[in-house]
Motif scaffolding. Sequence first.
Motif, PDB file in Angstrom:
ATOM      1  N   GLU A   1     -37.023 -14.344 -11.590  1.00  0.00           N
ATOM      2  CA  GLU A   1     -38.152 -14.596 -12.489  1.00  0.00           C
ATOM      3  C   GLU A   1     -37.705 -14.683 -13.940  1.00  0.00           C
ATOM      4  O   GLU A   1     -38.267 -15.474 -14.726  1.00  0.00           O
ATOM      5  N   ALA A   2     -36.697 -13.922 -14.308  1.00  0.00           N
ATOM      6  CA  ALA A   2     -36.187 -14.000 -15.673  1.00  0.00           C
ATOM      7  C   ALA A   2     -35.560 -15.367 -15.939  1.00  0.00           C
ATOM      8  O   ALA A   2     -35.741 -15.957 -17.012  1.00  0.00           O
ATOM      9  N   GLN A   3     -34.836 -15.881 -14.936  1.00  0.00           N
ATOM     10  CA  GLN A   3     -34.191 -17.183 -15.118  1.00  0.00           C
ATOM     11  C   GLN A   3     -35.198 -18.322 -15.175  1.00  0.00           C
ATOM     12  O   GLN A   3     -35.029 -19.275 -15.940  1.00  0.00           O
ATOM     13  N   THR A   4     -36.254 -18.246 -14.368  1.00  0.00           N
ATOM     14  CA  THR A   4     -37.240 -19.329 -14.336  1.00  0.00           C
ATOM     15  C   THR A   4     -38.328 -19.154 -15.384  1.00  0.00           C
ATOM     16  O   THR A   4     -39.084 -20.095 -15.656  1.00  0.00           O
ATOM     17  N   GLY A   5     -38.438 -17.950 -15.948  1.00  0.00           N
ATOM     18  CA  GLY A   5     -39.424 -17.713 -16.981  1.00  0.00           C
ATOM     19  C   GLY A   5     -40.848 -17.627 -16.475  1.00  0.00           C
ATOM     20  O   GLY A   5     -41.794 -17.845 -17.235  1.00  0.00           O
ATOM     21  N   VAL A   6     -41.017 -17.311 -15.195  1.00  0.00           N
ATOM     22  CA  VAL A   6     -42.363 -17.253 -14.630  1.00  0.00           C
ATOM     23  C   VAL A   6     -42.472 -16.083 -13.660  1.00  0.00           C
ATOM     24  O   VAL A   6     -41.523 -15.787 -12.930  1.00  0.00           O
ATOM     25  N   ARG A   7     -43.616 -15.409 -13.691  1.00  0.00           N
ATOM     26  CA  ARG A   7     -43.907 -14.401 -12.676  1.00  0.00           C
ATOM     27  C   ARG A   7     -44.555 -15.118 -11.506  1.00  0.00           C
ATOM     28  O   ARG A   7     -45.583 -15.790 -11.655  1.00  0.00           O
ATOM     29  N   LEU A   8     -43.954 -14.993 -10.348  1.00  0.00           N
ATOM     30  CA  LEU A   8     -44.463 -15.679  -9.167  1.00  0.00           C
ATOM     31  C   LEU A   8     -45.774 -15.043  -8.710  1.00  0.00           C
ATOM     32  O   LEU A   8     -46.055 -13.882  -9.023  1.00  0.00           O
ATOM     33  N   PRO A   9     -46.605 -15.782  -7.956  1.00  0.00           N
ATOM     34  CA  PRO A   9     -47.845 -15.206  -7.424  1.00  0.00           C
ATOM     35  C   PRO A   9     -47.563 -13.934  -6.626  1.00  0.00           C
ATOM     36  O   PRO A   9     -46.552 -13.843  -5.921  1.00  0.00           O
ATOM     37  N   ASP A  10     -48.462 -12.961  -6.734  1.00  0.00           N
ATOM     38  CA  ASP A  10     -48.207 -11.634  -6.174  1.00  0.00           C
ATOM     39  C   ASP A  10     -47.923 -11.646  -4.679  1.00  0.00           C
ATOM     40  O   ASP A  10     -47.030 -10.935  -4.206  1.00  0.00           O
ATOM     41  N   ASP A  11     -48.687 -12.437  -3.902  1.00  0.00           N
ATOM     42  CA  ASP A  11     -48.457 -12.415  -2.457  1.00  0.00           C
ATOM     43  C   ASP A  11     -47.115 -13.045  -2.097  1.00  0.00           C
ATOM     44  O   ASP A  11     -46.453 -12.620  -1.149  1.00  0.00           O
ATOM     45  N   TYR A  12     -46.679 -14.032  -2.868  1.00  0.00           N
ATOM     46  CA  TYR A  12     -45.373 -14.632  -2.623  1.00  0.00           C
ATOM     47  C   TYR A  12     -44.265 -13.679  -3.059  1.00  0.00           C
ATOM     48  O   TYR A  12     -43.244 -13.533  -2.370  1.00  0.00           O
ATOM     49  N   ARG A  13     -44.459 -12.977  -4.180  1.00  0.00           N
ATOM     50  CA  ARG A  13     -43.472 -12.003  -4.644  1.00  0.00           C
ATOM     51  C   ARG A  13     -43.252 -10.936  -3.578  1.00  0.00           C
ATOM     52  O   ARG A  13     -42.113 -10.579  -3.247  1.00  0.00           O
ATOM     53  N   SER A  14     -44.356 -10.414  -3.040  1.00  0.00           N
ATOM     54  CA  SER A  14     -44.223  -9.342  -2.059  1.00  0.00           C
ATOM     55  C   SER A  14     -43.642  -9.857  -0.746  1.00  0.00           C
ATOM     56  O   SER A  14     -42.944  -9.119  -0.043  1.00  0.00           O
ATOM     57  N   PHE A  15     -43.914 -11.126  -0.402  1.00  0.00           N
ATOM     58  CA  PHE A  15     -43.274 -11.703   0.770  1.00  0.00           C
ATOM     59  C   PHE A  15     -41.762 -11.740   0.580  1.00  0.00           C
ATOM     60  O   PHE A  15     -40.993 -11.380   1.489  1.00  0.00           O
ATOM     61  N   LEU A  16     -41.318 -12.178  -0.582  1.00  0.00           N
ATOM     62  CA  LEU A  16     -39.890 -12.304  -0.846  1.00  0.00           C
ATOM     63  C   LEU A  16     -39.162 -10.973  -0.724  1.00  0.00           C
ATOM     64  O   LEU A  16     -38.013 -10.926  -0.268  1.00  0.00           O
ATOM     65  N   THR A  17     -39.817  -9.886  -1.125  1.00  0.00           N
ATOM     66  CA  THR A  17     -39.151  -8.582  -1.082  1.00  0.00           C
ATOM     67  C   THR A  17     -39.467  -7.775   0.175  1.00  0.00           C
ATOM     68  O   THR A  17     -38.723  -6.844   0.506  1.00  0.00           O
ATOM     69  N   SER A  18     -40.540  -8.140   0.887  1.00  0.00           N
ATOM     70  CA  SER A  18     -40.923  -7.377   2.085  1.00  0.00           C
ATOM     71  C   SER A  18     -40.560  -8.081   3.384  1.00  0.00           C
ATOM     72  O   SER A  18     -40.353  -7.421   4.403  1.00  0.00           O
ATOM     73  N   VAL A  19     -40.517  -9.420   3.349  1.00  0.00           N
ATOM     74  CA  VAL A  19     -40.292 -10.182   4.588  1.00  0.00           C
ATOM     75  C   VAL A  19     -38.980 -10.946   4.535  1.00  0.00           C
ATOM     76  O   VAL A  19     -38.059 -10.673   5.306  1.00  0.00           O
ATOM     77  N   ALA A  20     -38.883 -11.925   3.654  1.00  0.00           N
ATOM     78  CA  ALA A  20     -37.694 -12.778   3.654  1.00  0.00           C
ATOM     79  C   ALA A  20     -37.650 -13.637   2.400  1.00  0.00           C
ATOM     80  O   ALA A  20     -38.681 -13.940   1.794  1.00  0.00           O
ATOM     81  N   ALA A  21     -36.447 -14.071   2.051  1.00  0.00           N
ATOM     82  CA  ALA A  21     -36.279 -15.031   0.963  1.00  0.00           C
ATOM     83  C   ALA A  21     -36.670 -16.433   1.408  1.00  0.00           C
ATOM     84  O   ALA A  21     -36.833 -17.336   0.584  1.00  0.00           O
ATOM     85  N   GLY A  22     -36.828 -16.611   2.723  1.00  0.00           N
ATOM     86  CA  GLY A  22     -37.187 -17.912   3.276  1.00  0.00           C
ATOM     87  C   GLY A  22     -36.809 -17.947   4.747  1.00  0.00           C
ATOM     88  O   GLY A  22     -36.378 -16.949   5.320  1.00  0.00           O
ATOM     89  N   GLY A  23     -36.995 -19.110   5.359  1.00  0.00           N
ATOM     90  CA  GLY A  23     -36.643 -19.252   6.770  1.00  0.00           C
ATOM     91  C   GLY A  23     -37.833 -19.649   7.610  1.00  0.00           C
ATOM     92  O   GLY A  23     -38.618 -20.520   7.223  1.00  0.00           O
ATOM     93  N   ALA A  24     -37.973 -19.028   8.775  1.00  0.00           N
ATOM     94  CA  ALA A  24     -39.035 -19.394   9.710  1.00  0.00           C
ATOM     95  C   ALA A  24     -40.389 -19.397   9.011  1.00  0.00           C
ATOM     96  O   ALA A  24     -40.735 -18.453   8.298  1.00  0.00           O
ATOM     97  N   GLY A  25     -41.125 -20.475   9.234  1.00  0.00           N
ATOM     98  CA  GLY A  25     -42.423 -20.603   8.591  1.00  0.00           C
ATOM     99  C   GLY A  25     -43.054 -21.930   8.943  1.00  0.00           C
ATOM    100  O   GLY A  25     -42.580 -22.637   9.847  1.00  0.00           O
ATOM    101  N   PRO A  26     -44.116 -22.283   8.250  1.00  0.00           N
ATOM    102  CA  PRO A  26     -44.831 -23.526   8.560  1.00  0.00           C
ATOM    103  C   PRO A  26     -43.908 -24.741   8.628  1.00  0.00           C
ATOM    104  O   PRO A  26     -42.922 -24.849   7.888  1.00  0.00           O
ATOM    105  N   ALA A  27     -44.254 -25.651   9.534  1.00  0.00           N
ATOM    106  CA  ALA A  27     -43.500 -26.899   9.735  1.00  0.00           C
ATOM    107  C   ALA A  27     -42.022 -26.585   9.945  1.00  0.00           C
ATOM    108  O   ALA A  27     -41.675 -25.822  10.841  1.00  0.00           O
ATOM    109  N   HIS A  28     -41.141 -27.158   9.117  1.00  0.00           N
ATOM    110  CA  HIS A  28     -39.705 -26.976   9.319  1.00  0.00           C
ATOM    111  C   HIS A  28     -39.164 -25.723   8.643  1.00  0.00           C
ATOM    112  O   HIS A  28     -37.940 -25.540   8.581  1.00  0.00           O
ATOM    113  N   GLY A  29     -40.055 -24.878   8.147  1.00  0.00           N
ATOM    114  CA  GLY A  29     -39.628 -23.601   7.599  1.00  0.00           C
ATOM    115  C   GLY A  29     -39.892 -23.462   6.115  1.00  0.00           C
ATOM    116  O   GLY A  29     -40.111 -24.448   5.399  1.00  0.00           O
ATOM    117  N   LEU A  30     -39.908 -22.233   5.655  1.00  0.00           N
ATOM    118  CA  LEU A  30     -40.127 -21.918   4.249  1.00  0.00           C
ATOM    119  C   LEU A  30     -38.821 -22.058   3.485  1.00  0.00           C
ATOM    120  O   LEU A  30     -37.819 -21.425   3.826  1.00  0.00           O
TER     121      LEU A  30
END
Length: 229
Positions: A48-77
Amino acid sequence: MDDQQWSGVRRRVAALGAQPSGGEVFGSRGHGWVLEDPLTNDELAELEAQTGVRLPDDYRSFLTSVAAGGAGPAHGLFPARRVDGRWRWEGDGADLADPSLLARPFPDRGPDPEVLDALLAVRPEEEDFEEIEDFDDAMEAWDERWASLVFAPERTAGALVICHLGCAQREWLIVSGTHRGTVWSDPRADDMDLAPLLDAAGRPVTFADWYLGWLREAEETVRRAAAHP
């Protein structure tokens, strides 16, 4: 509260991947039901410091609680990754998002629909040209006019690409502006402008809606497939 909504998600994804009918879910052969490791709080802060933006809260918590990406809608997150010390999102079309524009508000309005309709009305047709080279030249000029309206970097300021559906169809998460936290479809390859995803009640779909809705549908698809082999 946001962390709680992700409770058990990694387990549910792993369970789908362990099912023989898991391959029945669209796109699963691409992501293979694999979730990357979550980000640490320090990694998220650095991103977030590098991009200069605070990500949406539900996406932030997904990144730290679930995954940085991978399995998800269509061909993946699309995963967020640090490459040579810089954070970026990786995937087919992820580079359509300009990291330097993430903190700029996503436009409340896209190109004027009447202007788009007028331009579509004069799109060159091959049968109107005697020489294919003349058609190609006319089409190239038209494409440049179209791209200047719908593919200008400013059109997707404040947004990042999170998913690829195939055939140049993608989905974006809005991270800045009045639409922050919502997911939008990107059918520009089919001569249409971006549009918000809406739920059955006509409400904008948030990241959590988007991901958890996909997970429930995937579980139902696998259940039906297992019941009718």
